[in-house]
Design an enzyme around this catalytic site. Sequence first.
Site, PDB file in Angstrom:
ATOM      1  N   CYS A 127      36.886  49.924  43.599  1.00 54.74           N
ATOM      2  CA  CYS A 127      35.968  49.540  44.683  1.00 54.74           C
ATOM      3  C   CYS A 127      35.052  50.707  45.083  1.00 54.74           C
ATOM      4  CB  CYS A 127      36.737  49.027  45.878  1.00 54.74           C
ATOM      5  SG  CYS A 127      38.271  49.867  46.193  1.00 54.74           S
ATOM      6  N   HIS A 181      34.664  50.298  52.680  1.00 51.91           N
ATOM      7  CA  HIS A 181      34.681  51.742  52.393  1.00 51.91           C
ATOM      8  C   HIS A 181      33.317  52.348  52.734  1.00 51.91           C
ATOM      9  CE1 HIS A 181      38.468  51.075  50.589  1.00 51.91           C
ATOM     10  NE2 HIS A 181      38.164  51.126  49.309  1.00 51.91           N
TER      11      HIS A 181
HETATM   12  C1  2RA Z   1      42.103  51.782  47.508  1.00 49.56           C
HETATM   13  N1  2RA Z   1      40.405  51.708  45.781  1.00 49.56           N
HETATM   14  O1  2RA Z   1      41.191  51.645  48.335  1.00 49.56           O
HETATM   15  C2  2RA Z   1      41.838  51.627  46.032  1.00 49.56           C
HETATM   16  C3  2RA Z   1      42.465  50.391  45.474  1.00 49.56           C
HETATM   17  N2  2RA Z   1      41.962  49.219  46.022  1.00 49.56           N
HETATM   18  O2  2RA Z   1      43.287  52.022  47.813  1.00 49.56           O
END
Ligand code: 2RA
Length: 330
Positions: free
Chosen positions: A126, A234
């Site tokens: 991601c 994120h």
């Molecule tokens: C996380 N990118 O955010 C990794 C797995 N989804 O933990």
Amino acid sequence: MKVAVVGATGMVGEVMLKVLAERNFPVTELIPVASEKSVGKEITFKNKKYKVVGLQTAVEMKPDLALFSAGGDTSLEWAPKFAAAGTTVVDNSSAWRMDTSKKLVVPEINAGLLTPEDKIIANPNCSTIQLVMALAPLHKAYKIKRVVVSTYQSITGTGLKAVNQLNNEYAGEKGEMAYHYQIHRNAIPHCDSFLDNGYTKEEMKLANETKKIMGDDQILVTATAVRIPVVGGHSESVNIEFENDFDLREVRALLQNTPGVTVQDNVDTHTYPMPLYAEGKDEVFVGRIRRDETQPNTLNMWIVSDNLRKGAATNALQIAEHLVAHKLIG
Ligand code: 2RA
């Protein structure tokens, strides 16, 4: 099209089902797949009830497409079995991403690599997907030398256990721990496990996957991945050094004109991307675009995206849509 969703009861699996319905993907038969403990559970897809089945049953049902989000071990063991049965697998785990015989795809960047022979296709991590969505047009225009990225990652990337931990801590209750430490009112510089070089797997995913997706091993990437108590997506603070100079207005225009990227960048009106507002959307939002005044040809920016959508389910679906549109599946 007969479509299996492997990991259908997990956070990403549930979003995959949601996005399949939202985008009206041509599903004629859905096969929700999960571990033995979930077999027989009922899930609803487009107002129809389906019973969860186990992996062996799903392989024998010979789906045309299998969307995997069930962890690396399950992918390593079962993706080849589905492929051998004629199924095309799009896998969201890290199992196949750096395998030289497998394609690692962000459709807006490198879907053109896909052929009918690709029966196991890797969905990138991601935090990598949202990063390369912004890097790709700028690399084309100014040639990237080096990227320094710090991530501020949603707990949904860890899964339901982490969301429950935060909710318990917020309510002042004890409960199962997804992390070594409290996440409420904290920032944990530890996403996934540590490697011998002192970096975490999450940080090395950003470094290694970026090169593969952009097809340029010369791009230098160094990363620090941090977990923070948010759920919407994120966020990434990115410093990019180019071989060539750039014009900030042109950078904004290039990004705004990139399919899947939206520029939110006006400090006078306090306009910049935030996970609270990115949640549930498929775009990669970019803001705080500014020249790094400490060295030439270098740019700072802030990138935010919903890690469960463009960072996982939507990107996987877009790969499947490309396969259908170009008659590479079924
Ligand atoms: C996380 N990118 O955010 C990794 C797995 N989804 O933990």
